[in-house]
Design a protein around this motif. Structure first.
Motif, PDB file in Angstrom:
ATOM      1  N   GLU A  38       0.686  -1.044   0.023  1.00 42.29           N
ATOM      2  CA  GLU A  38       0.162   0.012  -0.133  1.00 42.29           C
ATOM      3  C   GLU A  38       1.347   1.261   0.147  1.00 42.29           C
ATOM      4  N   GLN A  39       2.206   1.201   0.794  1.00 42.13           N
ATOM      5  CA  GLN A  39       3.032   2.356   1.093  1.00 42.13           C
ATOM      6  C   GLN A  39       3.466   3.051  -1.153  1.00 42.13           C
ATOM      7  N   THR A  40       4.372   1.055  -1.862  1.00 39.69           N
ATOM      8  CA  THR A  40       4.539   1.792  -2.701  1.00 39.69           C
ATOM      9  C   THR A  40       3.265   1.971  -3.505  1.00 39.69           C
ATOM     10  N   ASN A  41       1.848   1.592  -3.629  1.00 32.67           N
ATOM     11  CA  ASN A  41       1.282   2.633  -4.629  1.00 32.67           C
ATOM     12  C   ASN A  41       0.838   3.992  -3.825  1.00 32.67           C
ATOM     13  N   THR A  42       0.803   4.183  -2.440  1.00 34.75           N
ATOM     14  CA  THR A  42       0.754   6.017  -2.404  1.00 34.75           C
ATOM     15  C   THR A  42       1.762   6.409  -2.982  1.00 34.75           C
ATOM     16  N   ILE A  43       3.171   6.220  -2.781  1.00 38.30           N
ATOM     17  CA  ILE A  43       4.157   6.398  -3.446  1.00 38.30           C
ATOM     18  C   ILE A  43       4.169   6.970  -4.773  1.00 38.30           C
ATOM     19  N   SER A  44       3.790   5.753  -5.632  1.00 39.10           N
ATOM     20  CA  SER A  44       3.385   5.724  -7.264  1.00 39.10           C
ATOM     21  C   SER A  44       2.622   6.371  -7.352  1.00 39.10           C
ATOM     22  N   ARG A  45       1.310   7.194  -6.693  1.00 37.20           N
ATOM     23  CA  ARG A  45       0.106   8.006  -6.680  1.00 37.20           C
ATOM     24  C   ARG A  45       0.602   8.943  -6.519  1.00 37.20           C
ATOM     25  N   TYR A  46       1.234   9.811  -5.865  1.00 39.07           N
ATOM     26  CA  TYR A  46       2.332  10.841  -5.865  1.00 39.07           C
ATOM     27  C   TYR A  46       2.958  10.961  -7.105  1.00 39.07           C
ATOM     28  N   VAL A  47       4.091  10.477  -7.507  1.00 37.94           N
ATOM     29  CA  VAL A  47       4.549  10.346  -8.836  1.00 37.94           C
ATOM     30  C   VAL A  47       3.942  10.805  -9.644  1.00 37.94           C
ATOM     31  N   SER A  48       2.847   9.960 -10.020  1.00 30.02           N
ATOM     32  CA  SER A  48       1.910   9.964 -10.772  1.00 30.02           C
ATOM     33  C   SER A  48       1.662  11.601 -11.000  1.00 30.02           C
ATOM     34  N   ALA A  49       0.953  11.291 -10.194  1.00 32.19           N
ATOM     35  CA  ALA A  49       0.694  12.926  -9.882  1.00 32.19           C
ATOM     36  C   ALA A  49       0.822  14.229 -10.275  1.00 32.19           C
ATOM     37  N   LEU A  50       2.157  14.394  -9.628  1.00 29.07           N
ATOM     38  CA  LEU A  50       2.604  15.702  -9.986  1.00 29.07           C
ATOM     39  C   LEU A  50       3.311  16.076 -11.307  1.00 29.07           C
ATOM     40  N   ASP A  51       3.262  17.271 -11.837  1.00 27.99           N
ATOM     41  CA  ASP A  51       4.378  17.751 -12.663  1.00 27.99           C
ATOM     42  C   ASP A  51       5.339  17.243 -12.801  1.00 27.99           C
TER      43      ASP A  51
END
Length: 576
Positions: free
Chosen positions: A295-308
């Motif tokens: 779940e933490q890996t998914n959270t980090i991936s979510r942040y990376v994908s969302a940021l410019d």
């Protein structure tokens, strides 16, 4: 009547798998086979550890056996239902039931049947650690339940060599706060903030801790606190440890996303960059709080994908430089490369990670190349074994580092990777390179166990040495207290790397009293040719000063040698 006899009355032929799952709790089975409940780790999600096998598991849905699942601590690939729990431990905990000539599922059900025959009194004992009321045993996190204040000037971070400039840097400003705990001297127990607030007449003993907020990427709300002090390393009660991570302040266009085990490591990493003159605000730091979950890996991936992001952005995996850190690397890499090459967990012997490689022609090229990398790694280990010259201890140790390449059902291939830094590191590197993800994901390690240790070493070296020569990676190549020796070291490095078509950069830095460095000289080599070589005027002046002092010292010695020796007068003895 045992549970087995009861079920046999209902199902005379074969007991269905859902019934087996509903009637055998992972907790009960684990306790029966030697696992111990770690009560200090919490009750809402019991944590059990087998002292003999060093296996630690976390239980979710402890009250409902039919919905109960587990996860091995620090390894989300080893998780699932009670069937997965048994299957993944047939070579170890349940080895007495592991009959290679028998179908694997039969071995698994034999374990379950055996436990169903256990005396009901013993079953009741095993069941004691299951929480009776999940809702009341798990505290809901709310920031308002804690006394949170602005970070005090005299705080724990300073004792860990974190400079105030880093605490107030663009990355970490406002990301560290003070959390006050209240100890009631009459009871000897810590009481909650609201209780202390409601009893102002009590003479509490206050303790100030440093707290870091955790987020899950789905909301702006704080989902938990990591709390640190000299004798304290924990998450605040109710904190979401499984989904949430610490995240630093975000620059306009991040270039690097650096994933680490602790916020202290993140701050130490930033400070080590800053002392060498790199103060660019271009990185986002994540901390997983000393663990790593899917779940933490998914959270980090979510942040990376969302940021410019900048065009050349990268994810930097900078977990600790130990076996645990390399296991985190492999776990993270497996999940990120899954779209191109999905691996699955499989049974492996103790102290090994089992990777089931994907089948199908589409995955064939990467699969064969990965197997080739594993064989190449093994050939290197075998050559070391041959050179051990009869040292049986070394040969045995080296043999345990070999990656086992197993073929299951005559077709599917599994890698059983030893939990060693070299083996896990080799597979992580191979997966990144072969899948093409190496362009975006990089594994970086500290020169010490972690970046806090590296910072501690750096602070000691700045007091011991005046000058240090660093390479392009920031690592120290040479330390000295002499400007002349430092200059000669740069000249030697220049001769060493010119003509060999390499790209090298070296900096000569002067230590400052606060641990920061000041650049004194710079050497850049491209394709074996010097493209830039600069010395600061103050450094040139220091070299001349040292040469002058050495010359005067030598002249002084020469003069003392050439001077006539004064003869001491010998007293005459008067005649008697």
């Amino acid at each position: 009547m045992t549970k087995f006899e009861e079920l046999k009355q209902r199902f005379p032929n074969t007991i269905p798998v859902p019934e087996l799952r509903a009637n055998v709790s992972i907790i009960e089975l684990a306790v029966q086979y030697g696992y111990e409940h770690l009560t200090h780790k919490g009750r809402s999600r019991p944590v059990l550890q087998h002292p003999g096998h060093g296996d630690t598991i976390i239980i979710k849905n402890p009250q409902d056996a039919s919905q109960q699942v587990y996860q091995r601590a620090d390894d989300f690939s080893d998780s699932g239902t009670i069937i997965d729990f048994i299957r993944n431990r047939l070579p170890t905990v349940f080895s007495v039931f592991n009959h290679p000539g028998q179908h694997e599922f039969r071995n698994v059900t034999n374990v379950l049947y055996d436990y169903l025959r256990v005396d009901p009194v013993q079953v009741a004992r095993n069941r004691k650690i299951i929480p009776t009321d999940t809702d009341s045993s798990k505290q809901t996190f709310a920031k308002e339940l804690f006394d949170i204040r602005s970070l005090e000037k005299d705080n724990y971070l300073l004792k860990r060599h974190i400079d105030p400039r880093i605490i107030q840097s663009p990355e970490f400003a406002g990301k560290a706060v003070t959390q006050v705990s209240y100890l009631n001297p009459e009871t000897g127990r810590t009481e909650g903030f609201l209780t202390a607030k409601a009893n102002p007449d009590r003479k509490y003993i206050n303790f100030s801790n440093v707290a870091f907020p955790y987020y899950n990427g789905l909301t702006a709300e704080v989902m938990g606190f990591e709390i640190r002090n000299e004798n304290l390393k924990q998450h605040a009660p109710g904190s979401d440890r499984y989904t949430s991570v610490f995240i630093s302040n975000i620059p306009p266009k991040p270039q690097r996303f650096i994933v680490m085990e602790s916020v202290l490591d993140a701050m130490a990493h930033k400070q080590l960059q800053s002392v060498n003159g790199n103060d660019a605000f271009d990185s986002v730091y994540f901390s997983t709080g000393g663990q790593l979950t899917q779940e933490q890996t998914n959270t980090i991936s979510r942040y990376v994908s969302a940021l410019d992001k900048s065009d050349d952005w990268k994810i930097i995996l900078a977990f600790d430089n130990d076996a645990k850190g390399h296991r985190f690397d492999l776990m993270f890499v497996q999940q990120l490369v899954a779209p191109n090459f999905p691996t699955s967990p499989t049974v492996a012997t103790a102290n090994r990670v089992g990777l089931l490689l994907p089948e199908g022609a589409a995955h064939g090229p990467i699969r064969e190349a990965l197997i080739g990398r594993a064989e190449s790694f093994n050939n290197t280990i075998r050559s070391q074994i041959e050179n051990a010259d009869g040292d049986e201890i070394s040969r045995k140790e080296l043999s345990s580092q070999l990656i086992n390449i197993a073929t299951l059902n005559n077709q599917q291939v599994a890698l059983h990777v030893p939990e060693t830094m070299t083996a896990m590191g080799a597979i992580s590197e191979a997966l990144l390179e072969l899948t093409g993800f190496g362009k975006r994901i990089e594994v970086v390690k500290s020169c010490s166990k972690d970046y806090c240790e590296e910072l501690k070493t750096h602070m000691a070296e700045t007091k011991r040495y005046a000058y240090t020569v660093t390479s392009e990676s920031g690592e120290s190549a040479y330390n000295t207290n002499s400007a002349i020796t430092a200059q000669r070291t740069l000249i030697m490095l220049q001769h060493q790397h010119t003509g060999d078509k390499q790209n090298k950069t070296f900096q000569l830095m002067l230590s400052q009293p606060d641990g920061w460095y000041k650049q004194q000289a710079y050497l850049e080599i491209k394709n074996g040719k010097v493209v830039k070589a600069v010395e600061q005027p103050e450094f040139k002046k220091q070299v001349l000063q040292e040469k002058r002092e050495r010359s005067e010292k030598v002249q002084g010695k020469d003069q003392s040698i050439n001077e006539p020796v004064q003869q001491k007068s010998t007293p005459k003895i008067k005649p008697q």
